[in-house]
Design a protein around this motif. Structure first.
Motif, short mmCIF file in Angstrom:
data_model
loop_
_atom_site.label_atom_id
_atom_site.label_comp_id
_atom_site.label_asym_id
_atom_site.label_seq_id
_atom_site.Cartn_x
_atom_site.Cartn_y
_atom_site.Cartn_z
N LEU A 284 -16.47 -10.60 -7.58
CA LEU A 284 -15.93 -11.74 -7.12
C LEU A 284 -14.80 -12.15 -6.45
N LEU A 285 -13.45 -11.35 -6.90
CA LEU A 285 -12.07 -11.38 -6.67
C LEU A 285 -12.44 -11.63 -4.90
N ASP A 286 -12.81 -11.28 -4.37
CA ASP A 286 -13.35 -11.49 -3.07
C ASP A 286 -13.40 -12.07 -2.31
N ALA A 287 -14.38 -12.75 -2.90
CA ALA A 287 -15.41 -13.59 -2.69
C ALA A 287 -14.74 -15.27 -3.23
N LEU A 288 -13.42 -15.38 -4.38
CA LEU A 288 -12.96 -16.61 -4.16
C LEU A 288 -11.98 -16.35 -3.24
N LEU A 289 -11.15 -15.60 -2.49
CA LEU A 289 -10.44 -15.79 -1.78
C LEU A 289 -10.69 -16.23 -0.38
N ALA A 290 -11.54 -15.92 -0.29
CA ALA A 290 -12.42 -16.36 0.87
C ALA A 290 -13.61 -17.51 0.61
N THR A 291 -13.26 -18.00 -0.06
CA THR A 291 -14.43 -19.09 -0.54
C THR A 291 -13.07 -20.35 -0.65
N ASP A 292 -12.18 -20.01 -0.86
CA ASP A 292 -11.01 -21.13 -1.16
C ASP A 292 -8.79 -20.36 -0.90
N PRO A 293 -9.56 -20.26 0.45
CA PRO A 293 -8.33 -19.76 1.17
C PRO A 293 -7.02 -20.38 0.70
N ALA A 294 -7.12 -21.23 0.00
CA ALA A 294 -5.35 -21.27 -0.28
C ALA A 294 -5.39 -21.44 -2.18
N LEU A 295 -6.24 -20.98 -2.40
CA LEU A 295 -6.23 -20.77 -4.32
C LEU A 295 -5.28 -19.16 -4.12
N PRO A 296 -4.56 -18.93 -5.13
CA PRO A 296 -3.64 -18.09 -5.60
C PRO A 296 -4.26 -17.76 -6.76
N ILE A 297 -4.65 -16.23 -7.66
CA ILE A 297 -4.95 -15.95 -8.31
C ILE A 297 -3.54 -14.85 -9.00
N LEU A 298 -4.21 -15.36 -10.52
CA LEU A 298 -3.09 -14.12 -11.42
C LEU A 298 -3.79 -13.06 -12.23
N PHE A 299 -4.03 -11.80 -12.03
CA PHE A 299 -4.74 -10.49 -12.64
C PHE A 299 -4.54 -9.99 -13.53
N THR A 300 -4.80 -10.53 -15.15
CA THR A 300 -4.05 -9.65 -15.79
C THR A 300 -4.59 -7.70 -16.63
N THR A 301 -4.81 -7.12 -16.43
CA THR A 301 -5.17 -5.46 -17.13
C THR A 301 -4.45 -5.76 -18.82
N ALA A 302 -5.68 -4.91 -19.12
CA ALA A 302 -4.85 -4.19 -20.12
C ALA A 302 -3.88 -3.49 -20.19
N THR A 303 -4.37 -2.64 -19.29
CA THR A 303 -3.56 -0.62 -19.12
C THR A 303 -3.68 -0.46 -17.81
N VAL A 304 -2.72 0.32 -17.53
CA VAL A 304 -1.46 0.63 -16.54
C VAL A 304 -2.76 1.18 -15.15
N THR A 305 -3.77 1.98 -15.56
CA THR A 305 -4.53 2.39 -14.38
C THR A 305 -5.80 0.81 -13.79
#
Length: 621
Positions: A284-305
């Motif tokens: 989904l992340l790859d598709a969003l970046l490809a579909t909207d080339p100007a869209l920045p993504i803030l991606f959070t996780t709860a774990t270091v891994t």
């Protein structure tokens, strides 16, 4: 101006200026209300007449050259209202629809309005005024738009106020409240029914947004608990740091403190709890970046891994920024959102925190859930707090559930829009692996058939090892590789079953019957070595299961136990690819004759495309 009109003007101005207004709708719709030299008819219900000056004040602040005109009846009350709003630059057009053959000045006002629209200014009208019935469209608004050949924009409103016992339930604003103005899509050549529906929709959205700013008593209680627990959460974070579960230079992110990047536009926030959810979100992340080339993504996780998995993405550090999600403490959540101001929030599976959801809703940031997962037990737990959960789940813009059962649970809990696109993990990329290590181990193992028992839990190893021993009576060269779900069980299992283990620096070879791979993050490597695979946490109740798509995506014949409660929909979808074993005997039989069992390809899906489209459309709204 009469004394009464002056008092109304002063009081109304005090209330409107101390109200925290938010103009919602798409940027295009908001911009249309402030465009000069383009005539436009603005329509709103009569009950919002006292709120409408807030729209004028906002529009004039954006475009000072705009001129505002509003249809007001020429009776005594109408003249009083006209006097009260005139100091704000609002000019009254006195006239309304003729009744019983009596001229109420509507024709003359219509001619004046046409001149104003042709000059590129705004004309406002209440289609159900001046005497109603409420929300019943009278002739005028759509006719004016059609004759002037200009768009007709329906505007919904909602605000803190008092409803008067009048025919229209007129709303008088109160000081220090909250208010929402929601322009709908401009209408061209609209009829009365179309205008009414558009006004009802615009008002429903405004009222929903207003309702979402009001915290329930339980939400207030949750915020209080979070604030009270903040010191304990700080101590817990420091303890996790000593155990290696936090990064020393990034502990402050758990409190919402972090430097922000100068993005040209607000980022889309995607949150995934850990490794599995991060891998699930990757396509989904790859598709969003490809579909909207100007869209920045803030991606959070709860774990270091989870963050380590994301760091392998080629856009990491440029279009993708990683942060650790803050703990659900009101002050920390506000800090985080103040710094990043996301345009939307996408949560993967079921990682929903009440305080974060409430704060996002109060800021009118759309909240979306992909691959929504809600087990029977979790659904029952949420339903015990029905009043609280309805308020929480109604704040979600939409949920894309994994399957029918999950979708039903979300609907029961009050989610307004629920999609049943399917399981996003079907489209996840294959698990990563070290190719050089794969070649080295393949040379050590030779041409032996390899049975990988993956993600096993306590009690399953005995059954698996007994089944493998029986299968070796027929297939003596069978190598069994045991991969416990939790590598910290490796030492205990190695000692109990006298197994060589990868954690101890040992390797499988061409003769040993059983080897234990008790390391973290190498499941992709052992799936690629496998001739057949069993996915654990499914042999003993209550079980729940683990992801069967991972080995099947690599073409590995795969079996599971009968207790796959967390993957019921997947088991149905994979009925031609996934084999179910119940005990030692059936697992041993499958290991001997695995080549005779059908293994079909994974079903094709356009889920990622559908989700990408839905997310981007939501951001546009």
């Amino acid at each position: 101006m009469t004394f009464t009109a002056r008092v109304i003007h002063l009081w109304l101005g005090f209330c409107l200026r101390t109200t925290r207004w938010q103009i919602t709708g798409t940027p295009t719709r908001r911009a249309a209300l402030t465009r000069s030299n383009t005539g436009q008819v603005i329509a709103f219900w009569h009950r919002h007449l006292a709120l409408a000056p807030a729209l004028w004040l906002w529009a004039r602040s954006k475009e000072p050259s705009l001129k505002m005109h509003v249809f007001i009846s020429r009776n005594k009350d109408g003249r009083l209202i006209a006097d009260a709003v005139r100091p704000w630059g609002v000019t009254a057009l006195h006239g309304s629809t003729a009744r019983r053959g009596k001229d109420k000045g509507g024709a003359a006002a219509l001619r004046s309005a046409l001149k104003i629209l042709n000059a590129g200014h705004l004309v406002a009208i209440t289609p159900d005024g001046p005497r109603g019935p409420a929300e019943h469209v009278q002739p005028g608004a759509e006719a004016l738009s059609r004759i002037a050949k200009c768009p007709l924009t329906p505007v919904g409103m909602a605000a803190s106020g008092i409803r008067l016992p009048s025919w229209d339930r007129l709303i008088l604003p109160i000081p220090f409240g909250r208010g929402f103005i929601n322009p709908g899509p401009p209408l061209v050549k609209a009829d009365a029914a179309t205008l009414r529906d558009a006004l009802l929709d615009a008002n429903k959205d405004a009222e929903t947004q207003y309702a979402q700013t009001r915290r329930t008593p339980i939400e207030i209680l949750w915020a209080g608990i979070g604030t009270a627990l903040a010191p304990a959460l700080t101590v817990m974070t420091r303890t996790r740091l000593r155990r290696g579960k936090e990064l020393p230079n990034r502990v402050r992110e758990r409190m919402g403190l972090s430097p922000t990047l100068p993005y040209a536009r607000p980022p889309l926030w995607i949150h995934a709890a850990s490794v599995g959810e991060t891998l699930c979100a990757r396509p989904l992340l790859d598709a969003l970046l490809a579909t909207d080339p100007a869209l920045p993504i803030l991606f959070t996780t709860a774990t270091v891994t989870g963050g380590a998995i994301l760091a392998q993405h080629p856009a990491f550090g440029t279009r993708i920024t990683h942060q650790f999600i803050p703990h659900d403490v009101p002050r920390w959540t506000k800090r985080f959102l103040d710094r990043w101001t996301p345009s939307g929030a996408v949560f993967v599976e079921s990682e929903l925190w009440p305080g974060i959801v409430t704060e996002l809703s109060r800021r009118h940031i759309p909240i979306m859930v992909v691959n929504g997962r809600l087990s029977d037990r979790s659904a029952r737990r949420w339903q015990r707090w029905q009043r609280f959960t309805r308020s929480l789940f109604s704040r979600l813009e939409w949920v894309a559930a994994r399957g029918e059962e999950d979708a039903a649970h979300f609907k029961t809990l009050g989610v307004r829009k629920v999609y049943n696109h399917g399981d996003l993990k079907r489209d996840a990329a294959p698990l990563p692996y070290d190719h050089a290590e794969f070649l080295r181990l393949r040379d050590l193992i030779g041409e032996r058939p390899v049975f990988v028992a993956a993600s096993t839990h306590a009690g399953e190893e005995e059954i698996i090892l007994q089944a493998a021993e029986r299968a070796r009576a027929t297939r003596p060269d069978l190598l069994t590789i045991l991969v416990p779900r939790h590598p910290n069980r490796g030492a205990e299992l190695s000692k109990r079953f006298a197994l060589p283990s990868r954690q101890n620096g040992q390797d499988p070879d061409a003769k040993m019957p059983v080897f234990m791979a008790d390391t973290l993050g190498e499941l992709g490597l052992f799936y690629r070595l496998a001739s057949m695979c069993f996915v654990g946490h499914s042999l003993l109740p209550p079980g729940g299961g683990h992801n069967p798509f991972e080995p099947l995506r690599l073409g590995v014949p795969t079996a599971t136990g009968p207790h796959m409660g967390n993957w019921r929909e997947a088991v149905k979808q994979l009925s031609h690819s996934l084999h179910i074993v119940a005990n030692t005997d059936s697992l041993a039989q499958w290991l001997v004759a695995v080549e005779t069992f059908p293994t079909g390809p994974l079903p094709e899906t356009r889920l990622v495309h559908a989700l990408t489209t839905t997310i981007l459309e939501t951001l546009e709204r």
